[in-house]
Design a protein around this motif. Structure first.
Motif, PDB file in Angstrom:
ATOM      1  N   SER A   1       0.444   4.440  -0.023  1.00  0.00           N
ATOM      2  CA  SER A   1       0.214   5.564   0.884  1.00  0.00           C
ATOM      3  C   SER A   1       0.560   5.188   2.325  1.00  0.00           C
ATOM      4  O   SER A   1       0.858   6.044   3.146  1.00  0.00           O
ATOM      5  CB  SER A   1      -1.221   6.072   0.775  1.00  0.00           C
ATOM      6  OG  SER A   1      -2.113   5.054   1.147  1.00  0.00           O
ATOM      7  N   GLU A   2       0.559   3.894   2.599  1.00  0.00           N
ATOM      8  CA  GLU A   2       0.855   3.458   3.957  1.00  0.00           C
ATOM      9  C   GLU A   2       2.361   3.288   4.188  1.00  0.00           C
ATOM     10  O   GLU A   2       2.937   3.888   5.087  1.00  0.00           O
ATOM     11  CB  GLU A   2       0.154   2.129   4.227  1.00  0.00           C
ATOM     12  CG  GLU A   2      -0.576   2.067   5.544  1.00  0.00           C
ATOM     13  CD  GLU A   2      -1.449   0.834   5.575  1.00  0.00           C
ATOM     14  OE1 GLU A   2      -2.614   0.964   5.996  1.00  0.00           O
ATOM     15  OE2 GLU A   2      -0.977  -0.243   5.175  1.00  0.00           O
TER      16      GLU A   2
ATOM     17  N   ASN B   1       0.858  -1.180   0.000  1.00  0.00           N
ATOM     18  CA  ASN B   1       0.000   0.000   0.000  1.00  0.00           C
ATOM     19  C   ASN B   1       0.899   1.236   0.000  1.00  0.00           C
ATOM     20  O   ASN B   1       1.509   1.555   1.013  1.00  0.00           O
ATOM     21  CB  ASN B   1      -0.901  -0.048   1.244  1.00  0.00           C
ATOM     22  CG  ASN B   1      -1.869   1.111   1.278  1.00  0.00           C
ATOM     23  OD1 ASN B   1      -1.618   2.174   0.706  1.00  0.00           O
ATOM     24  ND2 ASN B   1      -3.002   0.900   1.947  1.00  0.00           N
TER      25      ASN B   1
ATOM     26  N   LYS C   1      -4.542  -5.207  -8.228  1.00  0.00           N
ATOM     27  CA  LYS C   1      -5.494  -6.151  -7.622  1.00  0.00           C
ATOM     28  C   LYS C   1      -5.527  -7.490  -8.368  1.00  0.00           C
ATOM     29  O   LYS C   1      -5.562  -8.547  -7.753  1.00  0.00           O
ATOM     30  CB  LYS C   1      -6.894  -5.527  -7.594  1.00  0.00           C
ATOM     31  CG  LYS C   1      -7.040  -4.449  -6.522  1.00  0.00           C
ATOM     32  CD  LYS C   1      -8.378  -4.612  -5.786  1.00  0.00           C
ATOM     33  CE  LYS C   1      -8.284  -4.129  -4.358  1.00  0.00           C
ATOM     34  NZ  LYS C   1      -8.524  -2.718  -4.182  1.00  0.00           N
TER      35      LYS C   1
ATOM     36  N   LEU D   1      -1.142  -1.581  -4.147  1.00  0.00           N
ATOM     37  CA  LEU D   1      -2.258  -2.493  -3.922  1.00  0.00           C
ATOM     38  C   LEU D   1      -3.428  -2.181  -4.854  1.00  0.00           C
ATOM     39  O   LEU D   1      -4.034  -3.069  -5.452  1.00  0.00           O
ATOM     40  CB  LEU D   1      -2.704  -2.301  -2.470  1.00  0.00           C
ATOM     41  CG  LEU D   1      -3.439  -3.416  -1.768  1.00  0.00           C
ATOM     42  CD1 LEU D   1      -2.750  -4.731  -2.039  1.00  0.00           C
ATOM     43  CD2 LEU D   1      -3.448  -3.122  -0.273  1.00  0.00           C
ATOM     44  N   GLU D   2      -3.736  -0.911  -4.979  1.00  0.00           N
ATOM     45  CA  GLU D   2      -4.884  -0.462  -5.752  1.00  0.00           C
ATOM     46  C   GLU D   2      -4.744  -0.825  -7.231  1.00  0.00           C
ATOM     47  O   GLU D   2      -5.705  -1.235  -7.874  1.00  0.00           O
ATOM     48  CB  GLU D   2      -4.997   1.064  -5.591  1.00  0.00           C
ATOM     49  CG  GLU D   2      -6.366   1.626  -5.858  1.00  0.00           C
ATOM     50  CD  GLU D   2      -7.438   0.973  -4.991  1.00  0.00           C
ATOM     51  OE1 GLU D   2      -8.365   0.412  -5.598  1.00  0.00           O
ATOM     52  OE2 GLU D   2      -7.342   1.008  -3.744  1.00  0.00           O
TER      53      GLU D   2
HETATM   54  C1  LIG Z   1      -3.926   2.048   1.991  1.00  0.00           C
HETATM   55  O1  LIG Z   1      -3.709   2.652   3.241  1.00  0.00           O
HETATM   56  C2  LIG Z   1      -4.543   3.782   3.477  1.00  0.00           C
HETATM   57  C3  LIG Z   1      -4.072   4.417   4.785  1.00  0.00           C
HETATM   58  O2  LIG Z   1      -3.988   3.471   5.817  1.00  0.00           O
HETATM   59  C4  LIG Z   1      -5.990   3.317   3.510  1.00  0.00           C
HETATM   60  O3  LIG Z   1      -6.835   4.416   3.719  1.00  0.00           O
HETATM   61  C5  LIG Z   1      -6.328   2.655   2.174  1.00  0.00           C
HETATM   62  O4  LIG Z   1      -7.640   2.147   2.199  1.00  0.00           O
HETATM   63  C6  LIG Z   1      -5.344   1.548   1.859  1.00  0.00           C
HETATM   64  N1  LIG Z   1      -5.593   1.076   0.509  1.00  0.00           N
HETATM   65  C7  LIG Z   1      -5.944  -0.182   0.232  1.00  0.00           C
HETATM   66  C8  LIG Z   1      -6.160  -0.493  -1.213  1.00  0.00           C
HETATM   67  O5  LIG Z   1      -6.057  -1.031   1.085  1.00  0.00           O
END
Ligand SMILES: *[C@@H]1O[C@H](CO)[C@@H](O)[C@H](O)[C@H]1NC(C)=O
Ligand SMILES: *[C@@H]1O[C@H](CO)[C@@H](O)[C@H](O)[C@H]1NC(C)=O
Ligand SMILES: *[C@@H]1O[C@H](CO)[C@@H](O)[C@H](O)[C@H]1NC(C)=O
Length: 505
Positions: A282-283, A280, A315, A311-312
């Motif tokens: 952004s994480e 992920n 998939k 991740l996005e």
């Molecule tokens: C990735 O992490 C962010 C922040 O924790 C979260 O909001 C988001 O849903 C996550 N994306 C996925 C695809 O899981």
């Protein structure tokens, strides 16, 4: 579905199709007025192309979305290029049309649109790897119609040449002759549809880096990683390899940026193992990037290409590899022979050790498998990848095994028949009828599963046979009776089953 569908190339297609879908936009209408694009077919193709020193040919399918989207842009570019001096010609061939199919395959057309640049009356054919909108097409085609490498004489030449955030290769020479220059030009000619080439006698004109360069030297400029790389070996093969290698990002990203697709295509077409880090962004993207980059830099010359994806965006890959999203950050190494090595719940500090273990052959490949069923009481037994060894290869029985796909109609038709066969053998401990879902389990390459259903038979002593007879109960029984190994006890018995089977043969 072929075995090849488990190879990495098709993984690329999975990801790439997602990307293509994302890029498919509105279909514009073609204008009705005079067409500048020449329409060619089998009857006049050779005549026309042999008359042109330079002609661009699009092989299209009337129904393909990308072709429809390209059509008005291509036409607009053709109208602009028709008043170029000299005029430049764009043509098209309906590759789906029956008479043109041979032509298309002669030109290696596999997808649509495929655009080729034909030079010297089609004596040289190169891929068109340029943009797909009118202005971009015009600029690219003009450049392709000129010399492979352009001379850089002024600061303006240099800055217009290198401005576009693209990969550019400039040769610096004390004079524009001699073997080094000739080799450089030959490579430029060969790779010109992929890269822009220039040459200069004045290294001061080159952007980035010092100006003390005297040459001969080749400088590759790129808008990422180390920004430029110099190279001094002028053997043509070495130059080509240098350009192909250094123009790829150290870590390539899966994303929908059209400029990025060429990197992905190159990476997936080369025989390297592909290391893919899925997380992920952004994480934890920032936590992983520097370390991953460092490892990639170290190992990329050792037959591994490095990629990472959010991740996005990826998939589809999770299902493809049989891994779960909650296993991220996960790194997968996919080798050219279809083996997968997987490390879930990865930490940045573990990347290097793990890649090293892979290099040293210390990792076991990952097998995608459905869970072994707790109950297996039906007449036809369920086999999964994890139980294939025990239930088929080392079962000590005569086993007939069907590889099926849940969606396959012939498999559904076969199910009640196999059931009957299995029921008729229920009291025979030496014979087992089984099935495996070949779409949900990795199938070892010993089995060639090119279509569904594919049925294999293994005798008790280990003889392997492909079943390719009629799929009737009688035929199955006859086949099993003919090819099974019998125990002594059975051989002594009056063998009703076998006799009746023989009658049917
Ligand atoms: C990735 O992490 C962010 C922040 O924790 C979260 O909001 C988001 O849903 C996550 N994306 C996925 C695809 O899981
Ligand atoms: C080639 O032949 C096709 C069909 O016979 C025709 O539509 C097309 O205009 C011809 N093209 C040229 C350049 O003569
Ligand atoms: C140019 O390339 C050829 C191979 O194509 C090679 O034999 C020759 O040595 C090269 N010349 C130089 C100066 O590197």
């Amino acid at each position: 579905m072929a075995m090849a569908s488990w190879a990495s190339h098709s993984f690329f297609l999975v990801v790439f199709c997602l990307v293509s879908l994302a890029l498919t936009g509105i279909h514009a209408e073609e204008s009705e007025s005079k067409e500048f694009v020449l329409t060619l077919d089998r009857s006049n193709f050779s005549d026309t192309v042999s008359k042109h020193d330079f002609i661009v040919v699009e092989f299209y399918s009337p129904t393909c979305g990308h072709c429809k989207k390209l059509a008005p842009e291509y036409e607009k570019a053709a109208s602009i290029l028709s008043i170029n001096d000299p005029p430049l010609v764009l043509a098209k061939v309906d590759a789906i049309e029956e008479v043109n199919k041979g032509l298309a395959s002669e030109y290696g057309v596999q997808g649509y649109p495929t655009i080729k640049i034909l030079r010297n009356g089609a004596k040289t054919v190169r891929e068109y790897n340029g943009p797909r909108e009118a202005d971009g097409i015009v600029a690219y085609v003009k450049r392709q119609s000129g010399p492979a490498s352009v001379e850089v004489k002024t600061v303006e030449d240099a800055s217009s040449f290198t401005s576009d955030n693209k990969i550019v290769i400039v040769g610096v020479f004390p004079k524009f002759s001699g073997e080094e220059f000739e080799n450089f030009t030959a490579v430029a000619e060969k790779l010109r549809s992929d890269y822009e080439f220039g040459h200069t006698m004045d290294a001061k004109l080159l952007p980035r880096g010092e100006s003390s360069v005297t040459g001969p030297v080749i400088r590759l400029l790129k808008p990422f990683d180390e920004l430029f790389v110099d190279f001094k070996d002028f053997h043509t093969d070495a130059v080509e390899k240098f350009i192909e290698d250094s123009s790829l990002p150290i870590v390539a990203e899966y994303n929908t940026d059209p400029n990025n697709q060429r990197f992905l295509i190159k990476i997936f077409n080369n025989p390297n193992a592909k290391a893919m880090l899925f997380l992920n962004f952004s994480e934890v993207g920032d936590a992983f990037r520097p370390k991953y980059h460092e490892v990639a830099e170290k190992y990329r010359s050792e037959g591994i290409s490095f990629l990472m994806g959010d991740l996005e965006t990826v998939k589809g890959a999770f299902q493809y590899f049989g891994i779960k999203e909650d296993q991220v950050p996960v790194i997968i190494i996919h080798t050219n022979d279809g083996k997968k090595y997987v490390k879930p719940s990865l930490k940045p500090e573990h990347i290097e050790d793990w890649v090293k273990e892979f290099k040293d052959g210390k990792l076991l490949p990952f097998i995608r498998s459905e869970p072994i069923p707790e109950q297996n009481n039906e007449p036809v037994k369920d086999v999964v990848a994890d139980s294939l060894q025990d239930m088929f290869l080392n079962s000590g029985k005569n086993v007939l095994l069907e590889f099926y796909a849940p969606w396959c109609k012939h498999c559904k038709d076969l199910a009640p028949i196999l059931d009957e066969v299995a029921v008729s053998y229920e009291s025979d401990p030496d014979v087992m009828i089984a099935k495996i879902d070949a779409t949900a389990n990795d199938i070892p390459s010993d089995f060639e599963v090119k279509w569904f259903p594919t049925i294999y038979f293994k005798s008790k002593s280990g003889n392997f046979l492909l079943y390719d007879e009629d799929r009737s109960k009688e035929r199955f029984v006859a086949f099993i009776e003919k090819n099974r190994d019998k125990t002594d006890k059975q051989a002594d018995k009056p063998i009703d089953k076998q006799d009746s089977a023989k009658d049917e043969l």
